[in-house]
Design a protein around this motif. Structure first.
Motif, short mmCIF file in Angstrom:
data_model
loop_
_atom_site.label_atom_id
_atom_site.label_comp_id
_atom_site.label_asym_id
_atom_site.label_seq_id
_atom_site.Cartn_x
_atom_site.Cartn_y
_atom_site.Cartn_z
N ARG A 93 0.86 -0.79 -0.38
CA ARG A 93 -0.02 -0.24 0.38
C ARG A 93 0.83 1.67 -0.13
O ARG A 93 0.88 1.54 -0.98
N PRO A 94 1.64 2.13 0.90
CA PRO A 94 2.71 2.44 0.82
C PRO A 94 3.70 3.07 -0.78
O PRO A 94 3.55 3.84 -1.19
N ARG A 96 2.28 1.52 -3.57
CA ARG A 96 0.99 1.84 -4.08
C ARG A 96 0.51 3.70 -4.40
O ARG A 96 0.68 4.23 -5.21
N ILE A 97 0.75 3.80 -3.12
CA ILE A 97 0.52 5.50 -3.44
C ILE A 97 1.22 6.31 -3.05
O ILE A 97 1.41 7.59 -4.06
N ASP A 174 -10.81 1.41 -6.00
CA ASP A 174 -9.85 1.39 -4.34
C ASP A 174 -9.23 3.10 -3.77
O ASP A 174 -8.95 4.41 -4.71
N LYS A 175 -9.75 2.81 -2.74
CA LYS A 175 -10.00 4.60 -1.69
C LYS A 175 -8.66 5.61 -1.98
O LYS A 175 -8.55 6.32 -2.02
N ASP A 176 -6.92 4.77 -2.05
CA ASP A 176 -6.10 5.44 -1.89
C ASP A 176 -6.20 5.83 -2.81
O ASP A 176 -5.40 6.79 -3.51
N ILE A 177 -6.26 5.66 -4.54
CA ILE A 177 -5.92 5.89 -5.41
C ILE A 177 -7.21 6.92 -6.08
O ILE A 177 -6.69 8.35 -6.19
N ARG A 179 -8.04 8.30 -4.07
CA ARG A 179 -7.97 9.96 -3.13
C ARG A 179 -6.45 10.73 -3.97
O ARG A 179 -6.82 12.13 -3.83
N VAL A 180 -5.47 10.17 -3.81
CA VAL A 180 -4.66 10.85 -4.74
C VAL A 180 -4.95 11.51 -5.76
O VAL A 180 -4.45 12.37 -6.65
#
Length: 319
Positions: A93-94, A96-97, A174-177, A179-180
């Motif tokens: 995850r880190p 990917r972000i 994908d919540k992380d992507i 957000r970015v």
């Protein structure tokens, strides 16, 4: 001749139900922003030659430009392209972000938009529906000139927006992507502000901030834009094709180092999920080398490296 479609191409195939190719058109504000972030760095690139001759380029500017060129460029090639578009490997995850943030700082559109456009390119490569094929207008000299312009940068100014629900549903979930993706404007500001901040603090002067802003900001972004666009245009027109693909993707060696290995484009279109594009002797692929380093540290895994058997099946002249 057969090639295997990767998951992104199957997901984006023309027979994929009733979902339309486009989800609408850019609004006026977005269209103006596109023009600004294409035209302004390009204008800076044109201005760079006389400015370089007369004033304002220090070794600090060169170092900052190189650092941010690699930082943002590898974010596109390793992150946007090989990870998010083609799932050539998996990342923790880190990582990917971080790769999504790095790619955003290349100012080539938010990650989900970039991926949707590129998956559409592979689904319709060099056919109607491809957003940036140079072969859409014919093969006469005038048609090829028009096609080159369209493939290189003309397509960016078109207002149709690729349907992200059709071509990038995995990233939309994908919540992380996501957000970015929403913070793209912030990372665009940072890609220009950070070099200026570092240059100003290192020289303790406004002049140092200004020259770093110009060279490591605008000029660096403009050069990176044209390197990426050249993969869309030149690498579908000129070069060698040692592997079988459904389109005209070719290897163009002069761009290999600047494009971080992306200009070994023929193998990529023959085997889109492969994590290494430069697979033959002497083909430098810095993106693949970075993925290899990340794998050694355990930050990425399930890397789809090429095999001799796979390459032999894809070689021209093989059934």
């Amino acid at each position: 001749m057969t090639t295997t479609l990767d998951k992104s191409e199957e997901q984006a195939s023309p027979s994929d139900g009733p979902k339309p190719l486009f989800e609408g058109k850019r609004n006026l504000a977005t269209q103006i922003a596109v023009y600004m972030f294409i035209v302004l760095p390009f204008a800076a690139l044109i201005a760079a030659v006389p400015l370089l001759w007369g004033w304002g380029l220090s070794w600090l500017d060169v170092g900052l430009a190189l650092f941010f060129f690699y930082f943002s460029g590898l974010g596109v090639t390793v992150g946007y392209h090989r990870l998010f578009t083609h799932n050539s490997f998996k990342a923790k995850r880190p990582m990917r972000i971080m790769l999504a943030i790095m790619g955003s700082m290349a100012v080539q559109s938010p990650p989900i938009t970039w991926v949707a456009d590129h998956r559409r390119h592979h689904a319709f490569s060099d056919r109607e529906g491809d957003p940036h094929s140079p072969w859409l207008f014919g093969t006469s000299p005038w048609a090829l000139a028009r096609g080159f312009w369209h493939a290189h940068m003309g397509w960016i100014f078109e207002r149709d927006v690729t349907n992200k629900q059709r071509f990038a549903p995995d990233l939309m979930a994908d919540k992380d992507i996501v957000r970015v993706n929403k913070l793209f404007v912030l990372f665009t500001v940072l890609t220009f502000l950070l070099p200026a901040l570092i240059g100003g603090l290192a020289t303790w002067s406004w002049w140092g901030a200004l020259t770093a802003f110009f060279w490591a900001g605008f000029v660096r972004v403009a050069i990176l834009h044209h390197v990426t666009w050249s993969t869309n245009s030149i690498c579908h027109m000129i070069g060698e094709r040692p592997f079988k693909s459904r389109d005209k993707a070719a290897n163009f060696w002069p761009l290999a180092i600047l494009s971080f290995g992306e200009s070994w484009h023929n193998l990529h279109h023959a085997d889109p999920t492969c994590a290494r594009h430069g697979v033959q002797r002497g083909q430098i692929d810095t993106s693949a080398r970075l993925i290899w380093i990340f794998e050694k540290f355990g930050w990425v895994y399930d890397v789809r490296w090429p095999t001799e058997q796979r390459l032999a099946r894809l070689a021209v002249g093989k059934d």
